[in-house]
Design a protein around this motif. Structure first.
Motif, mmCIF file in Angstrom:
data_model
loop_
_atom_site.group_PDB
_atom_site.id
_atom_site.type_symbol
_atom_site.label_atom_id
_atom_site.label_comp_id
_atom_site.label_asym_id
_atom_site.label_seq_id
_atom_site.Cartn_x
_atom_site.Cartn_y
_atom_site.Cartn_z
ATOM 1 N N ILE A 1 0.844 -1.205 0.000
ATOM 2 C CA ILE A 1 0.000 0.000 0.000
ATOM 3 C C ILE A 1 0.875 1.249 0.000
ATOM 4 N N ARG A 2 1.900 1.232 0.829
ATOM 5 C CA ARG A 2 2.779 2.389 0.935
ATOM 6 C C ARG A 2 3.467 2.663 -0.408
ATOM 7 N N ASP A 3 3.938 1.583 -1.056
ATOM 8 C CA ASP A 3 4.609 1.736 -2.359
ATOM 9 C C ASP A 3 3.641 2.272 -3.410
ATOM 10 N N GLU A 4 2.417 1.739 -3.406
ATOM 11 C CA GLU A 4 1.442 2.172 -4.419
ATOM 12 C C GLU A 4 1.093 3.649 -4.253
ATOM 13 N N MET A 5 0.917 4.084 -3.009
ATOM 14 C CA MET A 5 0.590 5.491 -2.770
ATOM 15 C C MET A 5 1.752 6.402 -3.162
ATOM 16 N N ALA A 6 2.974 5.969 -2.850
ATOM 17 C CA ALA A 6 4.138 6.767 -3.226
ATOM 18 C C ALA A 6 4.269 6.829 -4.740
ATOM 19 N N ARG A 7 3.967 5.700 -5.404
ATOM 20 C CA ARG A 7 4.032 5.669 -6.873
ATOM 21 C C ARG A 7 2.991 6.614 -7.470
ATOM 22 N N THR A 8 1.818 6.675 -6.835
ATOM 23 C CA THR A 8 0.775 7.580 -7.303
ATOM 24 C C THR A 8 1.203 9.034 -7.157
ATOM 25 N N LEU A 9 1.874 9.340 -6.046
ATOM 26 C CA LEU A 9 2.397 10.695 -5.856
ATOM 27 C C LEU A 9 3.412 11.039 -6.936
ATOM 28 N N LEU A 10 4.274 10.071 -7.247
ATOM 29 C CA LEU A 10 5.285 10.281 -8.280
ATOM 30 C C LEU A 10 4.625 10.553 -9.629
ATOM 31 N N GLN A 11 3.609 9.761 -9.949
ATOM 32 C CA GLN A 11 2.911 9.947 -11.221
ATOM 33 C C GLN A 11 2.244 11.319 -11.277
ATOM 34 N N GLY A 12 1.625 11.725 -10.146
ATOM 35 C CA GLY A 12 0.979 13.031 -10.116
ATOM 36 C C GLY A 12 1.966 14.163 -10.320
ATOM 37 N N ALA A 13 3.180 13.996 -9.757
ATOM 38 C CA ALA A 13 4.196 15.036 -9.928
ATOM 39 C C ALA A 13 4.662 15.136 -11.371
ATOM 40 N N VAL A 14 4.709 13.983 -12.065
ATOM 41 C CA VAL A 14 5.200 13.973 -13.453
ATOM 42 C C VAL A 14 4.169 14.564 -14.405
ATOM 43 N N VAL A 15 2.899 14.198 -14.231
ATOM 44 C CA VAL A 15 1.887 14.582 -15.227
ATOM 45 C C VAL A 15 1.024 15.742 -14.762
ATOM 46 N N GLY A 16 1.193 16.196 -13.533
ATOM 47 C CA GLY A 16 0.366 17.282 -13.037
ATOM 48 C C GLY A 16 0.497 18.528 -13.898
ATOM 49 N N GLY A 17 -0.622 19.145 -14.180
ATOM 50 C CA GLY A 17 -0.612 20.382 -14.958
ATOM 51 C C GLY A 17 -0.601 20.193 -16.454
#
Length: 614
Positions: free
Chosen positions: A150-166
Motif C-alpha cells: 500500500i505504501r509503495d502504491e501510494m508513493a508511486r501515485t504521488l510520483l505519477q501526479g508530480a510527473v503529469v500534473g498540470g
C-alpha cells in the motif's frame, strides 16, 4: 523391539504430513513457502505474489471481454505473461525511483487504506482484525507485506501526479475537433430503382458471360474439400438396444414428482409495510384510484423485481394463502398480516394445477435413461478403442471390431450434415492432417468418433458450363445495377437546388441537421462521408444494395461553439486529450526510469510460476 514398533507409525505420519504440506504449499499457495521473489528493481524486490496477482487480474479481464473461460496457455500464446511481467517490473522500478527521491507515505494514510477496505470488514461494517489476517493469508501475504505494498502504491501515485500534473491540451485542438464533429448538413435524397429504367437490360451474350466469369473467379470457386473417413458412435445409436427396467423408470418419475405433479399456483408480488396503518392507507389509495401498485413499490424505495415472489403454491404463502388464492388475476389482496409485517399482494396470474400421469411421462423418461446408459457404455468402450488405436487399428478396423459405425464425408467449412452437425467433428475435420494417426474424440452428447483425412481437393474454379445458371443470374444483377446507377446519374444531372424531385418521378426524403456520424436508413454506408465532401447545391448519384440514390446537399451549417452541447463536448475532448498526453508522458518517463534502474529477473522462477498456472 516393541517400543520401536510403536514409534514407527508416528514417524511415518510425520513424514507424510511434511510431504503433503509441501505439496499443498506448491499447489495452492504458489511458491510462497520457498520462493518469494522473481527478481529486483534497484532496492525493491519483485515478489512472486505481485506477479501472480497481476496475471490473475489480467486473465479475469480477458475472460470478461470474451465472455468465456480463457486458459493460461491461451493467454500465454497472446503474450500475456510477458506483458504482465513488464508491467510488474516497471511498477517496481517506479517504486524504487520514489524511494530514491524520498517520497514516502505516513502510517496514518496506510491505516486509513486498510480500515477502508471492504474485504476486511465485518457484517456490521467495522474493521475485523481476524478477517484482515485471514484474507491476507489466503493470498500468501503477511500484514507487513500488504501494508508495504500500500505504501509503495501510494508513493508511486504521488510520483505519477508530480510527473503529469498540470498537463493540458491546447484549446485550439478541442475547438478544431468540436467544429469538425458539430457541423451539420441538410440533404434531400431519393431512391432510384429498376422501375426508373427507360429501356430493359438486354440479356447476356456468350462473350458477356465469359468476360464476367473471368473477372469474378471467386464467385464460382468451389471451397476446399477434405475427403474424410470416420467411425462414429452416439448414444442415440445404442439407445434402442439398451434395456431399462420398469422400476428404474418409476423411480425416476418419483424423484421428479414435483415436476410432474404441480399444485395450483399464483404469480404474486408482495409489498411489506412497517405498520398496519401505512398498509391500510396504501390499500385505501389503491382502491380510490389515487395511486398504483407500481407507485407504491417506488414509494418504498423498491423495484418490481424486489417484490416479485414468482409462481408460488399456497403452502409458501402462509397466512396469506387463502386471501391470495381467492383474489382474481390483476387484483390486490390485503393488507394481510405476515411474518414480515402487514403486506399487500398483487396476483398477476392464476396457474392451474398440472399433473402428468406416469403413463404419459414414461416414454420420455425411458428414453432419457436409455440415453444415459448408452453414454456410460460408450465411455467404457472408449478405453478399449484407444487401446486398439494404440495397437495400430485403422478406422475400418475400429468399425469392424467395435460398435463404431463407419462412414465418409466430403467435408467443407459449410458442411453441417451427418457427423458435421457436431461442432467437435467440424473442428477435428478442419484440423486433420494427411497421414496422422487416428484418435478418439468426444462429442457433446456423450458420443465418440475417430477420423482419417484421405485427401484434400483444393479450392477450384468450377467450369463455366457447370455454373451457367448462377453465372447468368449474377451477370443480370450486375448489369441491372450498372444500368440503374447510370440512370441515377442522368437524373442527378437534371437536378438543381430548386428542383422538386417528385417532378422527376422520384419519392424524395428531406432531412436536416445531420452530423458526420448520423445514420440514414435505406442509404449506402458511405452516404455521410460523401455528403460532407459535397458543396451546397451539389447533386450526386450513389450506388446502393438495391439500386442507387440521388442525393442533393441543401445546406451546410458550421458548429455553434457557444452552444451548451458544443461547450461540454469541447471540454470532454480537451480532458481526453490531456489524459492521453499525460499517459504518454508518464510512459516515456517510466521507460526512462527503467532504463537507468538495475533490473534483474529470475527467468527460471518466472517459468516455474507459469508452469504452475498451466
Amino acid at each position: 523391539m516393541a517400543d520401536k514398533k510403536k514409534r514407527t507409525p508416528i514417524a511415518v505420519w510425520i513424514i507424510m504430513i511434511l510431504i503433503i504440506g509441501g505439496l499443498l504449499s506448491f499447489g495452492t499457495g504458489g511458491f510462497n513457502g520457498t520462493l518469494r521473489t522473481i527478481g529486483s528493481a534497484g532496492s525493491k524486490d519483485i515478489s512472486v505474489a505481485a506477479y501472480q496477482t497481476a496475471l490473475n487480474e489480467q486473465l479475469r479481464a480477458i475472460e470478461a471481454q470474451v465472455g468465456s473461460r480463457v486458459t493460461f496457455a491461451q493467454a500465454q500464446s497472446m503474450g500475456l505473461d510477458t506483458a504482465v511481467l513488464n508491467q510488474v517490473v516497471t511498477q517496481r522500478t517506479l517504486d524504487n525511483e520514489a524511494a530514491e527521491l524520498g517520497l514516502s507515505i505516513g502510517d496514518e494514510r496506510v491505516l486509513e487504506a486498510v480500515l477502508g477496505n471492504g474485504a476486511f470488514q465485518s457484517l456490521s461494517g467495522s474493521f475485523d482484525r481476524e478477517a484482515y489476517g485471514a484474507a491476507l493469508r489466503q493470498v500468501g501475504l503477511s500484514e507487513a507485506d500488504y501494508e508495504a505494498a500500500i505504501r509503495d502504491e501510494m508513493a508511486r501515485t504521488l510520483l505519477q501526479g508530480a510527473v503529469v500534473g498540470g498537463v493540458t491540451s491546447a484549446p485550439i485542438y478541442a475547438e478544431t475537433v468540436t467544429s469538425f464533429l458539430g457541423e451539420t448538413r441538410d440533404i434531400t435524397f431519393a431512391p432510384v430503382t429498376a422501375a426508373a429504367l427507360t429501356t430493359p437490360v438486354p440479356g447476356p451474350t456468350d462473350a458477356d458471360l465469359q468476360t464476367f466469369y473471368d473477372a469474378n473467379p471467386d464467385m464460382f470457386t468451389a471451397p476446399e474439400v477434405r475427403e474424410i473417413t470416420y467411425a462414429l458412435l452416439t448414444p442415440a445409436m445404442l439407445a434402442d438396444d439398451v434395456v431399462i427396467d420398469d422400476a428404474q423408470v418409476r423411480d425416476l418419475y418419483d424423484q421428479r414428482i414435483d415436476t410432474f405433479q404441480q399444485p395450483e399456483r399464483r404469480l404474486v408480488e408482495r409489498i411489506v409495510f412497517e405498520t398496519p396503518e401505512t398498509a391500510q392507507d396504501a390499500a385505501d389509495r389503491l382502491t380510490a384510484g389515487e395511486t398504483s401498485f407500481e407507485d407504491l413499490v417506488t414509494e418504498r424505495g423498491l423495484t418490481l423485481s424486489d417484490v416479485d415472489l414468482g409462481d408460488v403454491a399456497a403452502d409458501a404463502l402462509g397466512t396469506a394463502a387463502d386471501a391470495v388464492f381467492a383474489t382474481a388475476a390483476g387484483d390486490v389482496a390485503g393488507p394481510i398480516d405476515t411474518d414480515l409485517g402487514p403486506a399487500l399482494f398483487r396476483v398477476n396470474a392464476v396457474l392451474n394445477a398440472e399433473e402428468t400421469p406416469f403413463e404419459d411421462a414414461e416414454p420420455e423418461l425411458r428414453a432419457e435413461l436409455a440415453t444415459a446408459q448408452a453414454r456410460r457404455v460408450i465411455q467404457t468402450d472408449a478405453e478399449a478403442i484407444n487401446d486398439l488405436i494404440a495397437g495400430g487399428a485403422s478406422i475400418e478396423d475400429l468399425a469392424e471390431r467395435t460398435d463404431l459405425e463407419p462412414g465418409s464425408i466430403a467435408f467443407t467449412t459449410a458442411s453441417t450434415d451427418g457427423p458435421a452437425a457436431y461442432a467437435e467433428f467440424r473442428e477435428a475435420a478442419a484440423a486433420a492432417t494427411t497421414g496422422a494417426f487416428p484418435q478418439v474424440y468426444n462429442l457433446e452428447d456423450g458420443g465418440i468418433f475417430a477420423l482419417r483425412l484421405d485427401g484434400i481437393v483444393p479450392p477450384t474454379v468450377q467450369p463455366l458450363d457447370d455454373v451457367r445458371d448462377r453465372l447468368e443470374r449474377a451477370w443480370r444483377a450486375a448489369a441491372e445495377q450498372t444500368a440503374i446507377l447510370t440512370r441515377a446519374e442522368e437524373i442527378a444531372a437534371q437536378v438543381t437546388p430548386q428542383t422538386d424531385l417528385t417532378t422527376l418521378g422520384l419519392t424524395p426524403t428531406t432531412t436536416s441537421n445531420l452530423t458526420r456520424g448520423a445514420f440514414v436508413a435505406d442509404a449506402p454506408q458511405n452516404l455521410m462521408q460523401t455528403v460532407f465532401q459535397m458543396s451546397a447545391g451539389e447533386v450526386r448519384a450513389l450506388p446502393t444494395d438495391t439500386g442507387a440514390i440521388v442525393v442533393r446537399l441543401d445546406a451546410e451549417t458550421p458548429a455553434d461553439l457557444t452552444a451548451e452541447r458544443q461547450v461540454a463536448q469541447a471540454a470532454d475532448i480537451a480532458a481526453q486529450a490531456a489524459a492521453g498526453l499525460s499517459q504518454d508522458l508518464f510512459e516515456v518517463y517510466a521507460a526512462a526510469v527503467r532504463s537507468r534502474t538495475d533490473v534483474t529477473v529470475d527467468q527460471a522462477a518466472v517459468a516455474a510460476i507459469n508452469a504452475q498456472l498451466q
